[in-house]
Design a protein around this motif. Sequence first.
Motif, PDB file in Angstrom:
ATOM      1  N   UNK A 137       0.854  -1.199   0.000  1.00 31.63           N
ATOM      2  CA  UNK A 137       0.000   0.000   0.000  1.00 31.63           C
ATOM      3  C   UNK A 137       0.894   1.255   0.000  1.00 31.63           C
ATOM      4  N   UNK A 138       1.961   1.248   0.790  1.00 30.43           N
ATOM      5  CA  UNK A 138       2.886   2.401   0.799  1.00 30.43           C
ATOM      6  C   UNK A 138       3.493   2.634  -0.585  1.00 30.43           C
ATOM      7  N   UNK A 139       3.864   1.540  -1.257  1.00 31.86           N
ATOM      8  CA  UNK A 139       4.472   1.669  -2.598  1.00 31.86           C
ATOM      9  C   UNK A 139       3.522   2.300  -3.613  1.00 31.86           C
ATOM     10  N   UNK A 140       2.226   2.179  -3.336  1.00 32.75           N
ATOM     11  CA  UNK A 140       1.229   2.702  -4.278  1.00 32.75           C
ATOM     12  C   UNK A 140       1.128   4.228  -4.232  1.00 32.75           C
ATOM     13  N   UNK A 141       1.684   4.821  -3.179  1.00 33.47           N
ATOM     14  CA  UNK A 141       1.557   6.273  -2.991  1.00 33.47           C
ATOM     15  C   UNK A 141       2.111   7.041  -4.196  1.00 33.47           C
ATOM     16  N   UNK A 142       1.291   7.893  -4.769  1.00 38.00           N
ATOM     17  CA  UNK A 142       1.723   8.716  -5.901  1.00 38.00           C
ATOM     18  C   UNK A 142       1.705   7.996  -7.241  1.00 38.00           C
ATOM     19  N   UNK A 143       1.431   6.681  -7.229  1.00 35.55           N
ATOM     20  CA  UNK A 143       1.459   5.913  -8.489  1.00 35.55           C
ATOM     21  C   UNK A 143       0.094   5.353  -8.855  1.00 35.55           C
TER      22      UNK A 143
END
Length: 149
Positions: free
Chosen positions: A60-66
Amino acid sequence: MSLLLINGPNLNLLGQREPGIYGMDTLKSIESRLHELAKAEGFELECFQSNVEGELVNRIHQAFGKVQGILINAGAYTHTSIAIRDSLLGVSIPYVELHLSNTYSREPFRHHSYLSDKAVGLVSGFGPISYQLALQGLINYLRMSQQNK
Ligand code: CA2
């Protein structure tokens, strides 16, 4: 626009065990169908499954901004995980909560969700079709949000 489908613990077993509750479709077949549906609507879809709570939080953190929207079946973590709730709120990405089964017709411990009150919407009880309904709901929500900008 990019969307992310997240599946939590034990959903990798779909189609292999308990077909009476969760249906006959495998997770792979659900994911590939959703991929096609998203593509037909002009969206990219990434899929992620893990049995590990921290891995779900990291994804979920990796999804930030993408990623512009998340579909999530957090499995049993739905009923226990403040960490997953916090991560979804932390990245401020709109999400739809979904379940194969109607969690409100099952054991009382499945009646509470840490995700529902902040979700764009909730789909529960339609078997594998819950994924398609959730996708349609999320896409509609994102389109409406774009129009209102
Ligand atoms: O109905 C749903 O989608 C659930 O999220 C499924 C979770 C359950 O803990 C939630 O309360 C509701 C369980 C997923 C287990 O998936 C299996 C699939 C096949 C065989 C065994 C388990």
